[in-house]
Design an enzyme around this catalytic site. Structure first.
Site, PDB file in Angstrom:
ATOM      1  N   LYS A  23      -1.304  -2.337 -27.669  1.00 36.15           N
ATOM      2  CA  LYS A  23      -1.658  -0.568 -27.859  1.00 36.15           C
ATOM      3  C   LYS A  23      -0.178   0.066 -27.427  1.00 36.15           C
ATOM      4  O   LYS A  23       0.035   0.704 -28.143  1.00 36.15           O
ATOM      5  CB  LYS A  23      -2.963  -0.388 -26.851  1.00 36.15           C
ATOM      6  CG  LYS A  23      -2.934   1.012 -26.598  1.00 36.15           C
ATOM      7  CD  LYS A  23      -4.157   1.848 -25.506  1.00 36.15           C
ATOM      8  CE  LYS A  23      -3.400   2.087 -24.360  1.00 36.15           C
ATOM      9  NZ  LYS A  23      -2.293   2.870 -24.093  1.00 36.15           N
ATOM     10  N   ASN A  24      -0.140  -0.810 -26.540  1.00 39.02           N
ATOM     11  CA  ASN A  24       1.128   0.010 -25.447  1.00 39.02           C
ATOM     12  C   ASN A  24       1.977  -0.339 -26.873  1.00 39.02           C
ATOM     13  O   ASN A  24       3.920   0.267 -25.689  1.00 39.02           O
ATOM     14  CB  ASN A  24       1.163  -0.406 -24.025  1.00 39.02           C
ATOM     15  CG  ASN A  24      -0.368   0.127 -23.050  1.00 39.02           C
ATOM     16  OD1 ASN A  24      -0.451   1.275 -23.682  1.00 39.02           O
ATOM     17  ND2 ASN A  24       0.139   0.039 -21.914  1.00 39.02           N
ATOM     18  N   ARG A  94      -0.108  10.378 -23.324  1.00 42.27           N
ATOM     19  CA  ARG A  94       1.419  10.508 -22.637  1.00 42.27           C
ATOM     20  C   ARG A  94       2.287   9.758 -23.252  1.00 42.27           C
ATOM     21  O   ARG A  94       3.574   9.401 -23.835  1.00 42.27           O
ATOM     22  CB  ARG A  94       1.214   9.449 -21.164  1.00 42.27           C
ATOM     23  CG  ARG A  94       2.485  10.290 -20.685  1.00 42.27           C
ATOM     24  CD  ARG A  94       2.955   9.344 -19.715  1.00 42.27           C
ATOM     25  NE  ARG A  94       3.945   9.306 -18.662  1.00 42.27           N
ATOM     26  CZ  ARG A  94       4.749   9.840 -18.280  1.00 42.27           C
ATOM     27  NH1 ARG A  94       3.641  11.171 -17.570  1.00 42.27           N
ATOM     28  NH2 ARG A  94       5.513   9.992 -17.629  1.00 42.27           N
ATOM     29  N   CYS A 118      -1.415  14.277 -15.111  1.00 44.31           N
ATOM     30  CA  CYS A 118      -2.896  12.965 -15.006  1.00 44.31           C
ATOM     31  C   CYS A 118      -3.729  12.246 -14.014  1.00 44.31           C
ATOM     32  O   CYS A 118      -3.034  12.876 -12.807  1.00 44.31           O
ATOM     33  CB  CYS A 118      -2.032  11.482 -15.879  1.00 44.31           C
ATOM     34  SG  CYS A 118      -2.597  10.473 -15.838  1.00 44.31           S
ATOM     35  N   ARG A 123       3.177  11.099 -13.092  1.00 45.17           N
ATOM     36  CA  ARG A 123       3.624  10.669 -13.965  1.00 45.17           C
ATOM     37  C   ARG A 123       4.937  11.408 -14.544  1.00 45.17           C
ATOM     38  O   ARG A 123       4.295  11.921 -15.649  1.00 45.17           O
ATOM     39  CB  ARG A 123       2.616  10.276 -15.217  1.00 45.17           C
ATOM     40  CG  ARG A 123       1.490   9.007 -14.325  1.00 45.17           C
ATOM     41  CD  ARG A 123       0.930   9.135 -15.080  1.00 45.17           C
ATOM     42  NE  ARG A 123       1.888   7.808 -15.946  1.00 45.17           N
ATOM     43  CZ  ARG A 123       0.225   7.506 -17.365  1.00 45.17           C
ATOM     44  NH1 ARG A 123      -0.166   8.118 -17.399  1.00 45.17           N
ATOM     45  NH2 ARG A 123       0.935   5.843 -17.407  1.00 45.17           N
ATOM     46  N   ASP A 126      10.642  12.753 -15.261  1.00 48.96           N
ATOM     47  CA  ASP A 126      12.352  13.487 -15.088  1.00 48.96           C
ATOM     48  C   ASP A 126      14.078  12.171 -15.080  1.00 48.96           C
ATOM     49  O   ASP A 126      14.921  12.461 -15.432  1.00 48.96           O
ATOM     50  CB  ASP A 126      12.219  13.524 -13.340  1.00 48.96           C
ATOM     51  CG  ASP A 126      11.993  12.535 -12.645  1.00 48.96           C
ATOM     52  OD1 ASP A 126      11.384  11.675 -13.192  1.00 48.96           O
ATOM     53  OD2 ASP A 126      12.869  11.850 -11.492  1.00 48.96           O
ATOM     54  N   LEU A 127      12.657  10.806 -14.945  1.00 54.68           N
ATOM     55  CA  LEU A 127      14.200   9.699 -15.640  1.00 54.68           C
ATOM     56  C   LEU A 127      14.409   9.667 -17.644  1.00 54.68           C
ATOM     57  O   LEU A 127      15.387   9.088 -17.442  1.00 54.68           O
ATOM     58  CB  LEU A 127      12.863   8.465 -15.248  1.00 54.68           C
ATOM     59  CG  LEU A 127      13.370   8.834 -13.632  1.00 54.68           C
ATOM     60  CD1 LEU A 127      12.551   7.528 -13.939  1.00 54.68           C
ATOM     61  CD2 LEU A 127      14.465   8.120 -13.001  1.00 54.68           C
ATOM     62  N   ASP A 309      -2.342  -2.030 -14.743  1.00 53.12           N
ATOM     63  CA  ASP A 309      -3.065  -2.032 -15.773  1.00 53.12           C
ATOM     64  C   ASP A 309      -4.563  -2.588 -15.450  1.00 53.12           C
ATOM     65  O   ASP A 309      -5.858  -2.421 -15.572  1.00 53.12           O
ATOM     66  CB  ASP A 309      -3.011  -1.930 -16.980  1.00 53.12           C
ATOM     67  CG  ASP A 309      -2.133  -0.868 -17.623  1.00 53.12           C
ATOM     68  OD1 ASP A 309      -1.803   0.455 -16.665  1.00 53.12           O
ATOM     69  OD2 ASP A 309      -1.170  -0.890 -18.604  1.00 53.12           O
ATOM     70  N   ARG A 401      -9.862   4.234 -26.330  1.00 47.00           N
ATOM     71  CA  ARG A 401      -8.489   4.539 -26.644  1.00 47.00           C
ATOM     72  C   ARG A 401      -7.353   2.843 -26.609  1.00 47.00           C
ATOM     73  O   ARG A 401      -6.672   2.758 -26.886  1.00 47.00           O
ATOM     74  CB  ARG A 401      -8.249   5.309 -25.427  1.00 47.00           C
ATOM     75  CG  ARG A 401      -8.454   6.472 -25.491  1.00 47.00           C
ATOM     76  CD  ARG A 401      -7.437   6.816 -23.903  1.00 47.00           C
ATOM     77  NE  ARG A 401      -6.064   7.231 -24.357  1.00 47.00           N
ATOM     78  CZ  ARG A 401      -5.733   6.331 -23.090  1.00 47.00           C
ATOM     79  NH1 ARG A 401      -6.143   7.183 -22.056  1.00 47.00           N
ATOM     80  NH2 ARG A 401      -4.056   6.263 -23.422  1.00 47.00           N
TER      81      ARG A 401
HETATM   82  C1  UD1 Z   1       3.076   3.441 -18.960  1.00 45.34           C
HETATM   83  C2  UD1 Z   1       2.143   2.426 -19.958  1.00 45.34           C
HETATM   84  C3  UD1 Z   1       1.356   1.939 -18.981  1.00 45.34           C
HETATM   85  C4  UD1 Z   1       1.615   1.582 -17.385  1.00 45.34           C
HETATM   86  C5  UD1 Z   1       2.879   1.782 -17.195  1.00 45.34           C
HETATM   87  C6  UD1 Z   1       3.226   0.696 -15.994  1.00 45.34           C
HETATM   88  C7  UD1 Z   1       2.297   3.756 -22.132  1.00 45.34           C
HETATM   89  C8  UD1 Z   1       1.550   3.611 -23.306  1.00 45.34           C
HETATM   90  N1  UD1 Z   1       1.778   2.976 -20.862  1.00 45.34           N
HETATM   91  O1  UD1 Z   1       3.019   4.298 -19.242  1.00 45.34           O
HETATM   92  O2  UD1 Z   1      -0.662   2.009 -19.621  1.00 45.34           O
HETATM   93  O3  UD1 Z   1       0.066   1.402 -16.253  1.00 45.34           O
HETATM   94  O4  UD1 Z   1       3.610   1.833 -18.319  1.00 45.34           O
HETATM   95  O5  UD1 Z   1       3.292  -0.070 -16.277  1.00 45.34           O
HETATM   96  O6  UD1 Z   1       2.848   2.405 -22.511  1.00 45.34           O
HETATM   97  N2  UD1 Z   1       7.730   8.284 -13.389  1.00 45.34           N
HETATM   98  C9  UD1 Z   1       8.421   9.034 -12.543  1.00 45.34           C
HETATM   99  N3  UD1 Z   1       9.588   9.707 -13.372  1.00 45.34           N
HETATM  100  C10 UD1 Z   1       9.944   9.447 -14.786  1.00 45.34           C
HETATM  101  C11 UD1 Z   1       8.781   8.238 -15.201  1.00 45.34           C
HETATM  102  C12 UD1 Z   1       7.754   7.655 -14.675  1.00 45.34           C
HETATM  103  O7  UD1 Z   1       8.757   8.936 -11.468  1.00 45.34           O
HETATM  104  O8  UD1 Z   1      10.610  10.487 -15.581  1.00 45.34           O
HETATM  105  C13 UD1 Z   1       7.343   7.144 -12.530  1.00 45.34           C
HETATM  106  C14 UD1 Z   1       5.763   7.274 -12.506  1.00 45.34           C
HETATM  107  O9  UD1 Z   1       5.014   8.895 -12.373  1.00 45.34           O
HETATM  108  C15 UD1 Z   1       4.782   6.413 -12.452  1.00 45.34           C
HETATM  109  C16 UD1 Z   1       6.111   5.106 -12.843  1.00 45.34           C
HETATM  110  O10 UD1 Z   1       7.247   5.786 -12.627  1.00 45.34           O
HETATM  111  O11 UD1 Z   1       4.655   6.610 -11.370  1.00 45.34           O
HETATM  112  C17 UD1 Z   1       5.459   4.770 -13.733  1.00 45.34           C
HETATM  113  O12 UD1 Z   1       5.426   4.935 -14.938  1.00 45.34           O
HETATM  114  P1  UD1 Z   1       6.337   3.947 -16.649  1.00 45.34           P
HETATM  115  O13 UD1 Z   1       6.526   2.676 -16.266  1.00 45.34           O
HETATM  116  O14 UD1 Z   1       7.273   5.332 -16.563  1.00 45.34           O
HETATM  117  O15 UD1 Z   1       4.556   4.581 -16.825  1.00 45.34           O
HETATM  118  P2  UD1 Z   1       4.595   5.199 -18.443  1.00 45.34           P
HETATM  119  O16 UD1 Z   1       5.376   4.813 -19.127  1.00 45.34           O
HETATM  120  O17 UD1 Z   1       4.275   6.248 -18.140  1.00 45.34           O
END
Ligand code: UD1
Length: 434
Positions: A23-24, A94, A118, A123, A126-127, A309, A401
């Site tokens: 899925k991811n 997302r 969420c 989540r 910003d990055l 996860d 999902r």
């Molecule tokens: C993806 C996976 C999710 C998994 C996660 C971490 C998918 C669809 N989902 O989610 O199942 O749990 O990776 O392995 O692939 N963060 C920031 N700023 C940003 C982006 C992220 O602070 O711009 C923080 C988030 O709040 C969170 C952490 O970074 O605490 C990890 O997020 P991220 O790796 O981006 O997860 P996703 O890509 O949303």
């Protein structure tokens, strides 16, 4: 009519399970298909509601998308009519936020709704935004939308504060269409990132370093990416779910169509707890367990560390392990939603901020429980198959999902599980998703 699961637990699970495509990964490959007007054929695509949502997003943008009854899905982004992904679609999932990098890269313009709050933490994005701005995009956040524009994107050096999976993907998608090279440091190393890089390279991109913490993305000329046929990597989280269900029921289950190296952090822990794990073929893993598992500590970390996860499903094993276990969640601030439900099943868990302390009990007892999010839902199923008595699991839309044919696969390894109409009239609170 909503539905619920009824599980009569306590039976050892035995047999083999075929694991679906990830899925991811597939959701990101679908977003990446926007980078060309040619036809893309994806194989090993699971039938999941998240894939249906991404299909809706792509169709809204003007793509032709056709998912076959087997594992194939075709996408063609030739006649794009909109650069906007609206809130009513993005809030459902997302991962749809990944169309931002593709739209910006190919068309120089994108308007994508913020995913919003969420249930498992802040989540933020910003990055993603900082990375796209570093490539030369003008980005504004207006009325709940990220609006990005760029007459040209130019490769640069980007250092992520934290190795965000989604930010790594969005930057990779946009940088593929930038002039010159982008060096992305502290990049996410998840296998799904490697799958996306391999897919983009099969379309004609030039990306190296995927799977390490430094990606080098050499931009390609506009219009130079082309169609391809690509098979989605196996779903490591789905595979892990069946292995844990086997461990919790003292069973003997083989998962096929997996890449065992992706599951190393889990299999090491399970072996330390007393399970026997072998690799009957290079693409399968067999778990056998005939005794009570021993307590174990875990800390969730970015790959190759223990995946967040799997934290909730793994906790169900600790609930019945011998001794006291500690779980520390470092990725999300609010990811212990399974705890209240597990306590209702007789677990002994106390939580202090991001740490849970679990004192193993002899067994869990069936109860009515909620699948609060996708992986907390998987935890409820594993808890249900290992518990004594009947468990009813509600809010199945979360499980749909990420788990294809969950009931059939569980039944095929001997679980007494059924999906039936829920006539209770409960109101389902839909939450934004992972
Ligand atoms: C993806 C996976 C999710 C998994 C996660 C971490 C998918 C669809 N989902 O989610 O199942 O749990 O990776 O392995 O692939 N963060 C920031 N700023 C940003 C982006 C992220 O602070 O711009 C923080 C988030 O709040 C969170 C952490 O970074 O605490 C990890 O997020 P991220 O790796 O981006 O997860 P996703 O890509 O949303």
């Amino acid at each position: 009519m909503t539905e619920k699961l009824i599980i009569h637990g306590g039976k050892a699970l035995r047999g083999e399970v075929e694991i679906a495509g990830a899925k991811n990964s597939v959701l990101k490959l679908m977003a990446a298909a926007l980078l060309t007007g040619d036809s893309i054929e994806l194989r090993n695509v699971p039938h999941l509601s998240d894939v249906a949502v991404m299909t809706q997003v792509l169709k809204h943008l003007g793509c032709d998308v056709d998912q076959q009854d087997d594992d194939r899905l075709y996408i063609q982004a030739r006649n794009i009519t909109s650069y906007e992904a609206p809130y009513d679609l993005v809030r459902k999932m997302r991962a749809s936020f990944d169309v931002l990098g593709s739209l910006l890269g190919r068309f120089g313009e994108a308007r994508v709704a913020l995913p919003g709050g969420c249930s498992i933490g802040k989540r933020s994005v910003d990055l993603h935004v900082k990375g796209l701005m570093a490539l030369g995009a003008e980005v504004e956040i207006n009325h709940g939308y990220v609006e990005a524009k760029a007459t040209r994107l130019v490769g640069t050096e980007i250092l992520l504060d934290t190795p965000s999976v989604g930010a790594t993907e969005n930057i990779m998608l946009a940088a593929t269409m930038a002039e010159g090279s982008t060096i992305l440091s502290n990049a996410a190393q998840e296998p799904e990132i490697m799958d996306l890089a391999n897919f983009l390279n099969a379309m004609g991109a030039d990306i190296s370093g995927a799977g390490t913490n430094e990606l080098i993305i050499n931009g390609v000329k506009p219009g130079s990416l082309h169609g391809t046929t690509y098979s989605v990597m196996p779903d490591r989280i789905e595979a892990a779910t069946y292995l844990m269900a086997a461990a919790g029921t003292r069973g003997d289950v083989t998962v096929n169509n997996v890449l065992p190296v992706h599951l190393s952090s889990l299999t090491h822990k399970l072996m330390e707890m007393g399970a026997d794990i072998e690799m009957p073929t290079p693409n399968s893993l067999r778990l056998r367990c005939d005794k009570r598992l021993q307590a174990q500590n875990i800390v969730t970390q970015p790959y190759p560390g223990f995946p967040t996860d799997l934290q909730a499903p793994f906790m169900t094993l600790l609930c019945i392990a011998d001794g006291v276990s500690i779980v520390k969640e470092t990725i999300y601030e609010n990811r212990f939603k399974q705890v209240g439900e597990l306590k209702r099943m007789g677990a002994d868990i106390s939580v202090e901020r991001d740490v849970a302390v679990i004192t193993g009990v002899e067994h869990l007892s069936g109860a009515e429980v909620n699948a609060h999010d996708l992986r907390a839902g998987a935890a409820m199923v594993i808890a249900g198959v290992q518990a004594i008595g009947m468990t009813e699991v509600y809010d199945l839309q979360h499980l749909d999902r990420g788990y294809e044919h969950l009931v059939e696969k569980m039944q095929s390894i001997g679980a007494d599980i059924q999906r039936v109409p829920d006539t209770s009239g409960r109101v389902i609170l839909t939450e934004d998703a992972m």
